[in-house]
Motif scaffolding. Structure first.
Motif, PDB file in Angstrom:
ATOM      1  N   HIS A  95     107.225  40.750  -5.566  1.00  0.00           N
ATOM      2  CA  HIS A  95     108.577  40.181  -5.515  1.00  0.00           C
ATOM      3  C   HIS A  95     109.594  41.239  -5.090  1.00  0.00           C
ATOM      4  O   HIS A  95     110.491  40.985  -4.290  1.00  0.00           O
ATOM      5  N   PHE A  99     110.178  35.290  -1.252  1.00  0.00           N
ATOM      6  CA  PHE A  99     110.357  36.076  -2.473  1.00  0.00           C
ATOM      7  C   PHE A  99     109.420  35.569  -3.570  1.00  0.00           C
ATOM      8  O   PHE A  99     108.754  36.351  -4.241  1.00  0.00           O
ATOM      9  N   ARG A 100     109.348  34.266  -3.741  1.00  0.00           N
ATOM     10  CA  ARG A 100     108.507  33.683  -4.782  1.00  0.00           C
ATOM     11  C   ARG A 100     107.034  33.859  -4.475  1.00  0.00           C
ATOM     12  O   ARG A 100     106.240  34.160  -5.359  1.00  0.00           O
ATOM     13  N   GLY A 136     104.936  37.677  -4.821  1.00  0.00           N
ATOM     14  CA  GLY A 136     104.390  38.206  -6.067  1.00  0.00           C
ATOM     15  C   GLY A 136     102.931  37.856  -6.265  1.00  0.00           C
ATOM     16  O   GLY A 136     102.077  38.717  -6.472  1.00  0.00           O
ATOM     17  N   TYR A 172     111.443  30.795 -12.635  1.00  0.00           N
ATOM     18  CA  TYR A 172     112.165  31.690 -11.749  1.00  0.00           C
ATOM     19  C   TYR A 172     113.671  31.475 -11.870  1.00  0.00           C
ATOM     20  O   TYR A 172     114.132  30.356 -11.983  1.00  0.00           O
TER      21      TYR A 172
END
Length: 126
Positions: A31, A65-66, A69, A123
């Motif tokens: 992330h 972004f999600r 990770g 999130y």
């Protein structure tokens, strides 16, 4: 019929427990790579209950972004499989790394589906 070797199972469980924290950290680093690429700073905290990463700024590509990770943690978990011939002789290592790699892949897919449905429970933008 093949018998279950409890020494292999015990070693696998031990390695699985030991590898959870480093892979949680790798998950948060995934992330943070997107956060840093967009010029923001970030904070990472990892413990036995999981990890968290706060990006100090709004991320433009939120889906990347999600996803970063879970996919980065999956790559880290699958990295030892590059030496498959060696890993095949040590099944107590093969089992936990395959398990963790697939877990990080699948858990992010499930979270992605829930996020698209508008059920954001994990999130948050920092």
């Amino acid at each position: 019929m093949t018998k279950l070797n409890f020494r292999i199972v015990a070693k696998s469980i031990f390695i699985l427990i030991i590898a959870i924290i480093p892979l949680s950290y790798a998950h948060e680093i995934g992330h943070s790579m997107v956060c840093a690429a967009e010029g923001h700073t970030f904070d990472i905290q990892v413990g036995f209950s999981g990890g968290s990463m706060v990006c100090h700024g709004d991320v433009d590509n939120y889906h990347l972004f999600r996803a970063a990770g879970g996919y980065f943690a999956m790559l880290v978990a699958f990295a030892p499989l590059v030496a498959y011939s060696w890993m095949k002789r040590h099944p107590y290592l093969l089992i936990p790394f395959l398990t963790l790699g697939f877990e990080y892949n699948q858990s992010d897919k499930a979270a992605d589906i829930l996020e698209y449905l508008g059920l954001s429970f994990h999130y948050s933008k920092g």
